[in-house]
Scaffold this motif. Structure first.
Motif, PDB file in Angstrom:
ATOM      1  N   ASN A 135      13.944 -25.445  66.783  1.00 22.00           N
ATOM      2  CA  ASN A 135      15.045 -24.555  66.426  1.00 22.00           C
ATOM      3  C   ASN A 135      15.451 -23.670  67.601  1.00 22.00           C
ATOM      4  OD1 ASN A 135      15.186 -25.575  63.833  1.00 22.00           O
ATOM      5  ND2 ASN A 135      13.886 -23.991  62.956  1.00 22.00           N
ATOM      6  N   GLN A 136      14.465 -23.116  68.316  1.00 26.29           N
ATOM      7  CA  GLN A 136      14.765 -22.257  69.458  1.00 26.29           C
ATOM      8  C   GLN A 136      15.458 -23.046  70.565  1.00 26.29           C
ATOM      9  OE1 GLN A 136      14.304 -18.802  69.555  1.00 26.29           O
ATOM     10  NE2 GLN A 136      15.700 -19.124  71.256  1.00 26.29           N
ATOM     11  N   THR A 137      14.984 -24.253  70.834  1.00 25.56           N
ATOM     12  CA  THR A 137      15.588 -25.086  71.875  1.00 25.56           C
ATOM     13  C   THR A 137      17.020 -25.445  71.508  1.00 25.56           C
ATOM     14  OG1 THR A 137      13.420 -25.982  72.487  1.00 25.56           O
ATOM     15  CG2 THR A 137      15.366 -27.240  73.179  1.00 25.56           C
ATOM     16  N   GLU A 138      17.253 -25.809  70.260  1.00 27.04           N
ATOM     17  CA  GLU A 138      18.609 -26.144  69.823  1.00 27.04           C
ATOM     18  C   GLU A 138      19.547 -24.958  69.974  1.00 27.04           C
ATOM     19  OE1 GLU A 138      20.312 -28.966  68.912  1.00 27.04           O
ATOM     20  OE2 GLU A 138      18.488 -29.863  69.714  1.00 27.04           O
ATOM     21  N   LEU A 139      19.065 -23.771  69.603  1.00 22.40           N
ATOM     22  CA  LEU A 139      19.875 -22.564  69.758  1.00 22.40           C
ATOM     23  C   LEU A 139      20.148 -22.298  71.240  1.00 22.40           C
ATOM     24  CD1 LEU A 139      21.239 -19.971  68.701  1.00 22.40           C
ATOM     25  CD2 LEU A 139      18.992 -18.874  68.858  1.00 22.40           C
ATOM     26  N   ASP A 140      19.115 -22.389  72.065  1.00 23.78           N
ATOM     27  CA  ASP A 140      19.257 -22.097  73.496  1.00 23.78           C
ATOM     28  C   ASP A 140      20.257 -23.002  74.198  1.00 23.78           C
ATOM     29  OD1 ASP A 140      17.364 -20.081  73.293  1.00 23.78           O
ATOM     30  OD2 ASP A 140      15.741 -21.257  74.188  1.00 23.78           O
ATOM     31  N   ILE A 141      20.230 -24.290  73.890  1.00 18.34           N
ATOM     32  CA  ILE A 141      21.082 -25.240  74.625  1.00 18.34           C
ATOM     33  C   ILE A 141      22.448 -25.437  73.983  1.00 18.34           C
ATOM     34  CG2 ILE A 141      19.102 -26.432  75.642  1.00 18.34           C
ATOM     35  CD1 ILE A 141      19.589 -28.736  73.684  1.00 18.34           C
ATOM     36  N   SER A 142      22.660 -24.846  72.817  1.00 21.06           N
ATOM     37  CA  SER A 142      23.974 -24.957  72.177  1.00 21.06           C
ATOM     38  C   SER A 142      24.997 -24.174  72.999  1.00 21.06           C
ATOM     39  CB  SER A 142      23.920 -24.439  70.741  1.00 21.06           C
ATOM     40  OG  SER A 142      23.681 -23.052  70.731  1.00 21.06           O
ATOM     41  N   PRO A 143      26.277 -24.511  72.871  1.00 21.72           N
ATOM     42  CA  PRO A 143      27.302 -23.769  73.624  1.00 21.72           C
ATOM     43  C   PRO A 143      27.341 -22.298  73.204  1.00 21.72           C
ATOM     44  CG  PRO A 143      28.213 -25.794  72.702  1.00 21.72           C
ATOM     45  CD  PRO A 143      26.845 -25.613  72.100  1.00 21.72           C
ATOM     46  N   ALA A 144      27.738 -21.464  74.127  1.00 20.75           N
ATOM     47  CA  ALA A 144      27.892 -20.041  73.832  1.00 20.75           C
ATOM     48  C   ALA A 144      28.889 -19.876  72.686  1.00 20.75           C
ATOM     49  CB  ALA A 144      28.379 -19.304  75.068  1.00 20.75           C
ATOM     50  N   THR A 145      28.639 -18.883  71.859  1.00 20.58           N
ATOM     51  CA  THR A 145      29.534 -18.642  70.724  1.00 20.58           C
ATOM     52  C   THR A 145      30.795 -17.929  71.210  1.00 20.58           C
ATOM     53  OG1 THR A 145      28.615 -16.461  70.233  1.00 20.58           O
ATOM     54  CG2 THR A 145      27.539 -18.377  69.187  1.00 20.58           C
ATOM     55  N   LEU A 194      31.245 -15.167  74.314  1.00 27.65           N
ATOM     56  CA  LEU A 194      32.250 -15.314  75.371  1.00 27.65           C
ATOM     57  C   LEU A 194      33.156 -14.084  75.428  1.00 27.65           C
ATOM     58  CD1 LEU A 194      33.190 -19.084  74.977  1.00 27.65           C
ATOM     59  CD2 LEU A 194      31.653 -18.046  76.666  1.00 27.65           C
ATOM     60  N   ASP A 195      33.556 -13.577  74.253  1.00 29.32           N
ATOM     61  CA  ASP A 195      34.384 -12.363  74.208  1.00 29.32           C
ATOM     62  C   ASP A 195      33.635 -11.180  74.835  1.00 29.32           C
ATOM     63  OD1 ASP A 195      36.441 -13.723  72.975  1.00 29.32           O
ATOM     64  OD2 ASP A 195      35.933 -13.012  70.946  1.00 29.32           O
ATOM     65  N   THR A 196      32.355 -11.062  74.530  1.00 29.85           N
ATOM     66  CA  THR A 196      31.544  -9.974  75.082  1.00 29.85           C
ATOM     67  C   THR A 196      31.441 -10.092  76.601  1.00 29.85           C
ATOM     68  OG1 THR A 196      30.276  -9.830  73.033  1.00 29.85           O
ATOM     69  CG2 THR A 196      29.273  -8.861  74.998  1.00 29.85           C
ATOM     70  N   ILE A 197      31.215 -11.303  77.089  1.00 32.86           N
ATOM     71  CA  ILE A 197      31.095 -11.530  78.537  1.00 32.86           C
ATOM     72  C   ILE A 197      32.411 -11.215  79.239  1.00 32.86           C
ATOM     73  CG2 ILE A 197      30.786 -13.341  80.290  1.00 32.86           C
ATOM     74  CD1 ILE A 197      28.684 -14.566  78.306  1.00 32.86           C
ATOM     75  N   LEU A 202      33.219 -22.005  79.659  1.00 33.05           N
ATOM     76  CA  LEU A 202      33.116 -23.086  78.680  1.00 33.05           C
ATOM     77  C   LEU A 202      31.821 -23.887  78.833  1.00 33.05           C
ATOM     78  CD1 LEU A 202      36.806 -24.326  78.572  1.00 33.05           C
ATOM     79  CD2 LEU A 202      35.569 -22.987  76.847  1.00 33.05           C
ATOM     80  N   LYS A 203      31.212 -23.829  79.998  1.00 36.93           N
ATOM     81  CA  LYS A 203      29.964 -24.556  80.238  1.00 36.93           C
ATOM     82  C   LYS A 203      28.722 -23.745  79.872  1.00 36.93           C
ATOM     83  CE  LYS A 203      31.552 -27.495  84.024  1.00 36.93           C
ATOM     84  NZ  LYS A 203      31.347 -27.815  85.453  1.00 36.93           N
ATOM     85  N   LEU A 204      28.894 -22.450  79.569  1.00 36.19           N
ATOM     86  CA  LEU A 204      27.744 -21.588  79.297  1.00 36.19           C
ATOM     87  C   LEU A 204      26.991 -22.027  78.051  1.00 36.19           C
ATOM     88  CD1 LEU A 204      28.891 -17.901  79.900  1.00 36.19           C
ATOM     89  CD2 LEU A 204      27.199 -19.209  81.179  1.00 36.19           C
ATOM     90  N   SER A 205      25.676 -22.036  78.178  1.00 43.00           N
ATOM     91  CA  SER A 205      24.845 -22.275  77.000  1.00 43.00           C
ATOM     92  C   SER A 205      24.605 -20.945  76.300  1.00 43.00           C
ATOM     93  CB  SER A 205      23.501 -22.888  77.420  1.00 43.00           C
ATOM     94  OG  SER A 205      22.729 -21.948  78.132  1.00 43.00           O
TER      95      SER A 205
END
Length: 172
Positions: free
Chosen positions: A111-121, A125-128, A146-149
């Motif tokens: 679960n942690q790995t899936e969350l980590d490697i999923s695209p940024a929400t 992105l708005d926060t960044i 768009l490439k950010l995990s």
């Protein structure tokens, strides 16, 4: 051989694309004499294809996730810069094997790995983007965003928050 500098450079690029020319050899190639360059090219031709294939973005993200879960003790983000794809596969397998030896369940690691490697929400992105406008983070191109995990986005946001805190302390 009698090749021109342009021909030698083109040969090096072809060998690099097939993973036969080490990235570490580029600086040596640029500063070497023509006979030394030809020797490097000959050495590269004898190297099996895919030996020096660069690490992929997917491999980097997976390794970063494993590092954040303490599954790859001693490996650092700086190590990823010079890592080849074959080396990355070895460390990925080590990370997978290490999931069995720590306190978390295998499902928690999945679960942690899936969350980590999923695209940024979109929220991340708005926060960044907002933090970049506030000069808390350096601006990123749309392509980079768009490439950010998810893990990379969390780390960037944390870095921005630390800059914000530091500025707050300095202003007081």
């Amino acid at each position: 051989m009698g090749e021109t500098m342009a021909e030698l450079s083109e040969t090096v690029q072809k060998l690099a694309k097939t993973g036969q020319f080490s990235p570490a050899w580029f600086s040596k190639f640029k500063t070497s004499s023509v006979p030394e360059q030809q020797n490097l090219i000959e050495q590269a031709r004898q190297t099996p294809p895919l030996t020096y294939t660069p690490i992929t973005l997917e491999q980097k993200n997976l390794l970063r996730s494993y590092m954040s879960q303490d599954l790859l003790e001693g490996l650092t983000v700086a190590d990823l810069k010079s890592m080849t794809s074959l080396e990355a596969e070895f460390f990925i397998q080590c990370g997978k094997d290490n999931r069995w030896t720590c306190g978390k369940s295998l499902l928690e690691h999945y679960n942690q790995t899936e969350l980590d490697i999923s695209p940024a929400t979109p929220e991340q992105l708005d926060t960044i983007i907002a933090m970049s406008k506030e000069k808390l983070l350096r601006p990123l191109s749309a392509e980079s965003l768009l490439k950010l995990s998810n893990l990379s986005a969390r780390q960037l946001i944390w870095r921005g928050e630390m800059v914000k805190r530091k500025r707050g302390e300095e202003c007081s």
